[in-house]
Each structure stands twice: as structure tokens, then as C-alpha cells.
Write an enzyme that holds these catalytic residues in place. Structure first.
Site, PDB file in Angstrom:
ATOM      1  N   HIS A 156     -21.712  31.070  19.136  1.00 36.04           N
ATOM      2  CA  HIS A 156     -22.741  31.807  18.373  1.00 36.04           C
ATOM      3  C   HIS A 156     -22.195  32.294  17.028  1.00 36.04           C
ATOM      4  O   HIS A 156     -22.654  33.297  16.505  1.00 36.04           O
ATOM      5  CB  HIS A 156     -23.279  33.013  19.160  1.00 36.04           C
ATOM      6  N   SER A 277     -18.346  25.738 -12.063  1.00 44.11           N
ATOM      7  CA  SER A 277     -19.699  26.133 -12.468  1.00 44.11           C
ATOM      8  C   SER A 277     -19.770  26.154 -13.981  1.00 44.11           C
ATOM      9  O   SER A 277     -18.796  26.485 -14.655  1.00 44.11           O
ATOM     10  CB  SER A 277     -20.000  27.525 -11.909  1.00 44.11           C
ATOM     11  N   LYS A 283     -15.666  30.155 -10.489  1.00 41.32           N
ATOM     12  CA  LYS A 283     -16.109  29.371  -9.337  1.00 41.32           C
ATOM     13  C   LYS A 283     -15.301  28.109  -9.093  1.00 41.32           C
ATOM     14  O   LYS A 283     -14.904  27.400 -10.001  1.00 41.32           O
ATOM     15  CB  LYS A 283     -17.576  28.969  -9.530  1.00 41.32           C
ATOM     16  N   GLU A 290     -20.486  19.662   0.608  1.00 47.08           N
ATOM     17  CA  GLU A 290     -21.937  19.885   0.573  1.00 47.08           C
ATOM     18  C   GLU A 290     -22.684  18.564   0.409  1.00 47.08           C
ATOM     19  O   GLU A 290     -23.733  18.338   1.023  1.00 47.08           O
ATOM     20  CB  GLU A 290     -22.295  20.837  -0.573  1.00 47.08           C
TER      21      GLU A 290
END
Ligand code: ARG
Length: 465
Positions: A156, A277, A283, A290
Site C-alpha cells: 500500500h 527545465s 530541475k 516517464e
């Protein structure tokens, strides 16, 4: 507009219809397979006395020349042909004249395209399996290196019990191992040759289908000519296996994205596999992970697309089946690319052992072991569960953890606790005492490594490359 079938028509095909119908823009991808199949076909035709030796030699020479010229760029596959079959045949006739017109004897584009797609897919099954095998080797190496890199195991997404990085990687090893075996199975099941099925009902020429099948490395010929031209099951199975591979990669990517976040800091993805970024200078984003996760959708899309295409078409060949190609090609290329990139990312990733171990130490990952300790001292498990539950609550209130409590505090909760509790709930004990096969304890993991090393060494690709 160059077509193979003008005879019974009195009008030109409408230009839009021609474009809508044509497949050359994508079936050019298997020009080599088309030529390989044609060569096997004419070699068989000659053996059966349907072509003369000279005709066969001329055709084989012509086809080989076309293959070489396309490969080295002197012959361009252009859109003026309807499909790759028309392109090859027209070029052959241009090159060798009359004999070229005999290539298509005893054959239809229906069994021809069934063969081409099967040959192409069969090779891709091997290419994907090779990539999976390389990933398995990388995982095995990481497992060997991280037998004692402790980390929390989750259920979980809540900390549950401590494991090791080797054990976590081992879970993915098993998934990709099953993927490899699925590919092996698909290869074996699909490896029958449709050539000779004709349009749907075989042919009146005395073809030797066993012979063509063996020339092309198949187990044998397919056994029903209607099924031969109408079957795309093997592609559905392959796309299903590819979807499962992507599902596994995507889960793995999701974890890496979490682990790479500032909140976890379990890993750091290498600069070479990260992007920045345009606005936020600080970043460093896990775009590759992804993208792999994102591309999973298009591979599922290819599977659902062909399942839907096939569900309503009557026997035997229907033009709907031309739709089996573009998305399938895209899926195959996508999966190979994702496997290779993912592996590169994994191989260059830094694992923060201390952060992982520290994370495994808090969050009461040793609560089960504390209960088991009491069981060892004669307390029934259900009572032990209750005692440790109260102990955890006490720790939460004091903002501390079980192993930081004094023996007096522990005894207040249960007089059964003794000094040996500290060793019993240490991170090391919690992991290393888990020794059933498949568990994270080092000795158990070493046996798993031994068996999996054996699996990799045996391989199934050796004779296929
Ligand atoms: N381009 C077609 C395909 O991909 C080749 C077979 C054409 N057969 C036919 N009867 N029109 O399926």
C-alpha cells in the site's frame, strides 16, 4: 500508379482510393523478407519442375540484385507502387524480362503477405528477446552487488518489512524472465509457414510446401490454407507479450521516479539520462522513465487495435488485415527502444545505500519481527500482535522507534522482553533471518542467484541469432 491487377478494370482507380488502399508507405519495411520468401518460392518451383533452372537462376539473381540495390540506396522504394510485392515484381520484370512474370506462379499476395509479416515478426521476437536477456543480465549483476543493501519493502506504499535492493531487483528479474519465456513460447507456436496457401484454397500446382517451409527455417507448413491467410494470432500474442513487458517496465519506471524524488532520494538518475527545465534552473527530471511509462499506452493501443480489427472479419483474407502492420511495427520499435534505454538508465543510476537503509530503520518495519520475538518466548501470536501494536503506539506518541526504547520501557509494556530483543529487531536480523527460498536473506538470495544464473546461461536464443 503501378498495379498488378488492371485486366478486368475499364476505369482508372480514383487517386484518393489508390492512396487509401496502398500499403507501400509501411510494408516497405519488410522488403528483405518479401524477397527472401520469393527466393524460397522459386527455388521450390524449380525443384518441382514448374520453372526451368535458367528461369529460377534469373529470378534469384534479379531478386538478389533488387535487395542489394535497395540496401545500398541505389534503388528507391517509391510510392508509385501499391505495395512492396508490386514494387519487387515490377522491378524484377524490368531487370530480367519474361522470366520475372513467372515469379508469382502458384502464389497469391494473401499467402505472400502472411509470410512476409510472419518472417518479420519472427525476427522481431528474437530481437526483443535479446533486449530482455540483456536487461536480465544487468539485473542479475545489480542483485549480486546489492545483497546487503537494505531498504524498506512496501505494501500500500506504506513501509512494511525490510528487504534488500537485490531482493527488489529480483522481483523484476522474475517478471522479465517470464517475459523471455513468453517470447520463446510464441516463437515456437508461430513457427509454421503459410506460403503455398494461395489466395485461400491452396493451388493446383504441385507445390512442395514442406520444402519451402524448411528453406525458410520453419518447423513445417501451416495445415489449413484458409487459416494460413487469415491468421494473425501470433501477432496478437506477440503484442500481448510486448504489452506485458511495457507494463513491467512502466511499474519499474514509476518506482524509479519515486525513488529519484527529493522525498525518497533512494537513487540518483545519471545526468546523461535526465533532462532539465527551461524555467526552473534547479530541475533534473526523470524524463526517460516517464517516457517509458508513457509509451506503454501506445503499445497497449496496438494490441487492442488488432484484436478489434480481427474480431469481426469472416474467413479468409480481408483487406482489414492490412491494418495489422503500422501499429505493430510501431509497438515493436517502441519496446526495443524502451528496453535499451531503460537498461542504460539502470546501469548508470546511483543507489544511495545509506538513505535506503535509514529509511528501512524507521517506519516500524521491524514490528513483525518484534511480535515473532515474543512468540519465540512463548506468547501466542495474536497476543504478541496486540502487545507490539501498543508498543508502536507508545513509540509514535514519543516520536521514537522500538529499538531506541530502554529495556525498562519495554518491560513495562511486556515483562517478557529481555536484552536480546535489540538484536532480534535489528535491521540486519530482520532481513538475514528470512531464509526461505524467495526471501531476502542473503543465503536464500544466493541460491536464487545461482538458479537464475543457470537460467541465463542456458538461454533460448543461442541458435536463433
Ligand atoms: N497489402 C496487403 C496487406 O497488407 C497485401 C495483400 C493484398 N491482398 C489482396 N487480396 N488485396 O494485407
Amino acid at each position: 500508379m503501378a498495379q498488378l491487377w488492371g485486366g478486368r478494370f475499364t476505369k482508372e482507380t480514383d487517386k484518393l482510393v489508390y492512396n487509401f488502399n496502398a500499403s507501400i508507405s509501411f510494408d516497405r519495411k519488410f522488403y528483405e523478407e518479401d524477397i527472401e520468401g520469393s527466393i524460397a518460392h522459386v527455388v521450390m518451383l524449380e525443384k518441382q519442375g514448374i520453372l526451368t533452372e535458367n528461369e529460377k537462376n534469373d529470378i534469384v539473381k534479379g531478386l538478389t540484385g533488387i535487395r542489394e540495390d535497395v540496401k545500398n540506396g541505389t534503388l528507391e522504394i517509391t510510392d508509385e507502387y501499391e505495395d512492396i510485392h508490386s514494387f519487387v515484381e515490377a522491378n524484377l520484370i524490368q531487370r530480367i524480362g519474361e522470366a520475372g512474370k513467372k515469379l508469382h506462379t502458384g502464389r497469391s499476395r494473401n499467402d505472400q503477405v502472411a509470410l512476409d509479416m510472419k518472417l518479420y515478426t519472427r525476427a522481431e521476437v528474437v530481437h526483443v528477446a535479446e533486449e530482455v536477456e540483456k536487461l536480465l543480465a544487468t539485473l542479475l549483476k545489480l542483485m549480486e552487488e546489492h545483497l546487503d543493501t537494505y531498504m524498506p519493502g512496501f505494501t500500500h506504499l506504506q513501509k512494511a518489512q525490510p528487504v534488500t535492493l537485490a531482493h527488489h531487483m529480483g522481483a523484476y528479474f522474475e517478471m522479465f524472465k517470464r517475459d523471455s519465456l513468453r517470447l520463446k513460447d510464441i516463437y515456437r507456436r508461430m513457427n509454421y509457414c503459410p506460403l503455398g496457401a494461395g489466395a485461400l484454397a491452396g493451388t493446383t500446382y504441385p507445390l512442395d510446401r514442406d520444402y519451402t517451409a524448411s528453406l525458410l527455417g520453419f518447423e513445417g507448413p501451416t495445415l489449413n490454407s484458409m487459416d494460413s491467410v487469415a491468421d494473425r494470432d501470433y501477432l496478437i500474442e506477440f503484442l500481448s507479450a510486448l504489452s506485458t513487458i511495457m507494463m513491467h517496465l512502466s511499474r519499474f519506471c514509476e518506482e524509479i521516479i519515486l525513488w529519484n524524488s527529493n522525498e525518497y532520494r533512494f537513487v540518483e538518475i545519471d545526468d546523461a539520462y535526465s533532462t532539465g527545465s527551461s524555467i526552473m534552473p534547479q530541475k533534473k527530471n526523470p524524463d526517460i522513465a516517464e517516457l517509458v511509462r508513457g509509451k506503454t499506452g501506445r503499445v497497449y493501443g496496438a494490441l487492442v487495435s488488432i484484436l478489434t480489427t480481427m474480431k469481426g472479419i469472416p474467413l479468409a483474407y480481408n483487406k482489414d488485415m492490412q491494418e495489422d502492420k503500422e501499429l505493430a511495427f510501431d509497438a515493436m520499435d517502441t519496446v526495443k527502444g524502451c528496453l535499451a534505454l531503460f537498461r542504460g538508465m539502470l546501469e548508470t543510476m546511483k543507489f544511495n545505500r545509506e538513505v535506503m537503509a535509514a529509511s528501512a530503520m524507521n517506519g516500524f518495519t521491524n514490528a513483525t519481527d518484534a511480535a515473532d520475538y515474543l512468540v519465540g518466548k512463548g506468547v501466542p501470536f495474536r497476543d504478541a500482535h496486540g502487545i507490539i501494536g501498543r508498543l508502536v503506539l507508545y513509540c509514535i506518541e514519543k516520536d521514537t522507534c522500538i529499538d531506541a526504547l530502554s529495556i525498562e520501557e519495554l518491560k513495562e509494556i511486556s515483562p517478557v522482553f529481555e536484552e536480546d530483543i535489540y538484536d532480534a529487531v535489528s535491521l540486519k536480523t530482520c532481513v538475514e533471518k528470512r531464509l526461505t527460498i524467495g526471501a531476502p536473506g542473503q543465503e536464500a538470495m544466493k541460491e536464487v542467484l545461482r538458479r537464475n544464473r543457470e537460467f541465463l546461461e542456458a538461454g533460448w536464443l543461442k541458435d536463433k541469432a
